[in-house]
Design an enzyme around this catalytic site. Structure first.
Site, PDB file in Angstrom:
ATOM      1  N   LYS A  13      -9.422   0.735   3.382  1.00 15.32           N
ATOM      2  CA  LYS A  13      -9.907   1.148   4.525  1.00 15.32           C
ATOM      3  C   LYS A  13     -10.792   2.402   4.385  1.00 15.32           C
ATOM      4  O   LYS A  13     -11.746   2.533   5.172  1.00 15.32           O
ATOM      5  CB  LYS A  13      -8.593   1.290   5.624  1.00 15.32           C
ATOM      6  CG  LYS A  13      -7.778   2.576   5.328  1.00 15.32           C
ATOM      7  CD  LYS A  13      -6.580   2.391   6.441  1.00 15.32           C
ATOM      8  CE  LYS A  13      -5.495   3.325   5.675  1.00 15.32           C
ATOM      9  NZ  LYS A  13      -5.663   4.528   4.758  1.00 15.32           N
ATOM     10  N   ARG A  88      -1.601   7.746  12.251  1.00 18.50           N
ATOM     11  CA  ARG A  88      -0.335   7.052  11.500  1.00 18.50           C
ATOM     12  C   ARG A  88       0.816   6.919  12.240  1.00 18.50           C
ATOM     13  O   ARG A  88       1.814   6.447  11.670  1.00 18.50           O
ATOM     14  CB  ARG A  88      -0.171   8.035  10.065  1.00 18.50           C
ATOM     15  CG  ARG A  88      -1.109   7.477   9.194  1.00 18.50           C
ATOM     16  CD  ARG A  88      -0.691   7.899   7.859  1.00 18.50           C
ATOM     17  NE  ARG A  88      -1.118   7.274   6.677  1.00 18.50           N
ATOM     18  CZ  ARG A  88      -2.037   7.661   5.839  1.00 18.50           C
ATOM     19  NH1 ARG A  88      -2.526   8.812   6.031  1.00 18.50           N
ATOM     20  NH2 ARG A  88      -2.398   7.116   4.874  1.00 18.50           N
ATOM     21  N   ARG A 125      -5.645   2.780  -9.754  1.00 14.38           N
ATOM     22  CA  ARG A 125      -6.574   3.420  -8.853  1.00 14.38           C
ATOM     23  C   ARG A 125      -6.733   5.039  -9.547  1.00 14.38           C
ATOM     24  O   ARG A 125      -6.001   5.486  -9.879  1.00 14.38           O
ATOM     25  CB  ARG A 125      -6.126   3.557  -7.432  1.00 14.38           C
ATOM     26  CG  ARG A 125      -7.346   4.158  -6.585  1.00 14.38           C
ATOM     27  CD  ARG A 125      -7.112   3.871  -5.273  1.00 14.38           C
ATOM     28  NE  ARG A 125      -6.242   5.022  -4.625  1.00 14.38           N
ATOM     29  CZ  ARG A 125      -6.019   5.227  -3.255  1.00 14.38           C
ATOM     30  NH1 ARG A 125      -6.633   4.344  -2.583  1.00 14.38           N
ATOM     31  NH2 ARG A 125      -5.167   6.198  -2.765  1.00 14.38           N
ATOM     32  N   ARG A 158      -4.506   9.970  -8.482  1.00 14.64           N
ATOM     33  CA  ARG A 158      -3.951  11.119  -7.439  1.00 14.64           C
ATOM     34  C   ARG A 158      -2.115  10.983  -7.674  1.00 14.64           C
ATOM     35  O   ARG A 158      -1.632   9.987  -7.906  1.00 14.64           O
ATOM     36  CB  ARG A 158      -4.150  10.506  -6.143  1.00 14.64           C
ATOM     37  CG  ARG A 158      -5.431  11.117  -5.541  1.00 14.64           C
ATOM     38  CD  ARG A 158      -5.903  10.172  -4.273  1.00 14.64           C
ATOM     39  NE  ARG A 158      -4.766  10.002  -3.354  1.00 14.64           N
ATOM     40  CZ  ARG A 158      -4.598   9.404  -2.260  1.00 14.64           C
ATOM     41  NH1 ARG A 158      -5.982   8.966  -1.727  1.00 14.64           N
ATOM     42  NH2 ARG A 158      -3.814   9.263  -1.397  1.00 14.64           N
ATOM     43  N   ARG A 169       5.284   5.521  -0.303  1.00 18.52           N
ATOM     44  CA  ARG A 169       4.330   5.610   0.825  1.00 18.52           C
ATOM     45  C   ARG A 169       4.517   4.503   1.818  1.00 18.52           C
ATOM     46  O   ARG A 169       4.248   4.233   2.887  1.00 18.52           O
ATOM     47  CB  ARG A 169       3.157   5.747   0.194  1.00 18.52           C
ATOM     48  CG  ARG A 169       2.933   7.234  -0.292  1.00 18.52           C
ATOM     49  CD  ARG A 169       1.486   7.239  -1.325  1.00 18.52           C
ATOM     50  NE  ARG A 169       0.326   7.328  -0.819  1.00 18.52           N
ATOM     51  CZ  ARG A 169      -0.842   6.938  -1.396  1.00 18.52           C
ATOM     52  NH1 ARG A 169      -0.780   6.721  -2.535  1.00 18.52           N
ATOM     53  NH2 ARG A 169      -1.987   6.666  -0.530  1.00 18.52           N
TER      54      ARG A 169
HETATM   55  P1  AMP Z   1      -4.250   9.221   2.397  1.00 14.94           P
HETATM   56  O1  AMP Z   1      -5.381   9.709   1.560  1.00 14.94           O
HETATM   57  O2  AMP Z   1      -4.709   8.533   3.637  1.00 14.94           O
HETATM   58  O3  AMP Z   1      -3.317   7.792   1.581  1.00 14.94           O
HETATM   59  O4  AMP Z   1      -3.154  10.209   2.726  1.00 14.94           O
HETATM   60  C1  AMP Z   1      -2.529  10.900   1.715  1.00 14.94           C
HETATM   61  C2  AMP Z   1      -1.362  11.642   2.313  1.00 14.94           C
HETATM   62  O5  AMP Z   1      -1.877  12.451   3.225  1.00 14.94           O
HETATM   63  C3  AMP Z   1      -0.258  10.897   2.823  1.00 14.94           C
HETATM   64  O6  AMP Z   1       0.737  10.058   2.042  1.00 14.94           O
HETATM   65  C4  AMP Z   1       0.433  11.706   3.818  1.00 14.94           C
HETATM   66  O7  AMP Z   1       1.117  12.791   3.087  1.00 14.94           O
HETATM   67  C5  AMP Z   1      -0.969  12.740   4.265  1.00 14.94           C
HETATM   68  N1  AMP Z   1      -1.469  12.058   5.366  1.00 14.94           N
HETATM   69  C6  AMP Z   1      -2.701  11.551   5.627  1.00 14.94           C
HETATM   70  N2  AMP Z   1      -3.020  11.198   6.960  1.00 14.94           N
HETATM   71  C7  AMP Z   1      -1.887  11.609   7.598  1.00 14.94           C
HETATM   72  C8  AMP Z   1      -1.507  11.509   8.813  1.00 14.94           C
HETATM   73  N3  AMP Z   1      -2.200  10.807   9.883  1.00 14.94           N
HETATM   74  N4  AMP Z   1      -0.269  11.922   9.465  1.00 14.94           N
HETATM   75  C9  AMP Z   1       0.650  12.361   8.463  1.00 14.94           C
HETATM   76  N5  AMP Z   1       0.293  12.632   7.226  1.00 14.94           N
HETATM   77  C10 AMP Z   1      -1.062  12.185   6.586  1.00 14.94           C
END
Ligand code: AMP
Length: 224
Positions: A13, A88, A125, A158, A169
């Site tokens: 996404k 989220r 990744r 990461r 996750r």
């Molecule tokens: P992502 O890069 O979108 O996979 O996000 C990496 C991490 O950032 C997630 O596993 C959460 O710990 C935190 N995170 C990102 N977006 C949110 C959100 N909308 N609400 C809470 N935590 C978030």
């Protein structure tokens, strides 16, 4: 034009949201990228988010909502934005609706991918430390590429893309995505996108879904 992308980690996404924002000429806003930026800068918000991110858990709603609402209040987001990774939770979705007024967001695109495929993608990744672009390691290895093909930055895995954290996750995200899908479907704003057809195919489907919000010239370019 206010669009959000929903999907489990690894659904692609982020990649699609970035392309859609570019084609539509609006701001691309990624909550994960913002948290990683704060961490790299060592800000109080970055320090707070670090532990949650490393465990694959969600950062608390209050700080996340504040960070995103501030970001979308900035000048470049006034004419519209594409959100990646936010909302989220239902609380975040409600806060976004209230902040936007005038009927909330325009559309929610849900990029659907089976979980076994997500685990496979995430464990392979790597991401660029500088620009954040994700790549499949296997493909880069096959081409002998060691640096980010788009900016030359260093590539790394990461910490939250390691298998144990990936599983956590997905476990955290599964029920939350389901409730958000229900929330936007009940508002008549949800479009499901088949996420297992390759980047180009997904981009075409996204482009079709967004065509009613873009000028004909932009839509044509997004599809070609
Ligand atoms: P992502 O890069 O979108 O996979 O996000 C990496 C991490 O950032 C997630 O596993 C959460 O710990 C935190 N995170 C990102 N977006 C949110 C959100 N909308 N609400 C809470 N935590 C978030």
């Amino acid at each position: 034009m206010r669009i959000i992308f929903l999907g489990l980690a690894g659904a692609g996404k982020g990649t699609q949201a970035k392309v859609a924002a570019e084609h539509m000429g609006v701001a691309f806003v990624s909550s994960g990228d913002l948290f990683r930026f704060h961490q790299a800068e060592g800000t109080p918000l970055g320090l707070l988010a670090k532990g949650y991110m490393e465990r694959g858990e969600l950062v608390p709603d209050d700080v996340t909502i504040k960070m995103i609402l501030e970001r979308i209040g900035q000048e470049d987001a006034k004419k519209g934005f594409v959100l990646d990774g936010f909302p989220r939770t239902l609380r975040q979705a409600g806060a976004l609706d209230r902040a936007l007024k005038e009927g909330g967001i325009d559309a929610a695109l849900y990029v659907k991918v089976r979980e076994e495929e997500l685990v496979r993608r995430l464990s392979d990744r790597v991401s660029c430390r500088r620009c954040g672009t994700p790549y499949q390691k296997e493909l880069l290895d096959a081409q002998g590429v060691r640096k980010c093909p788009s900016c030359g930055g260093e590539l790394y895995q990461r910490p939250d893309d390691q298998p144990e954290v990936v599983r956590r996750r997905l476990q955290v995200q599964r029920p939350e995505i389901a409730s958000l899908v229900g929330y936007y479907a009940s508002q008549g704003k949800l479009t499901e996108i088949e996420g297992e057809q390759g980047v180009e195919g997904v981009a075409r489907e996204v482009s079709r879904a967004l065509s009613k919000y873009a000028s004909p010239a932009k839509t044509k370019r997004a599809i070609s």
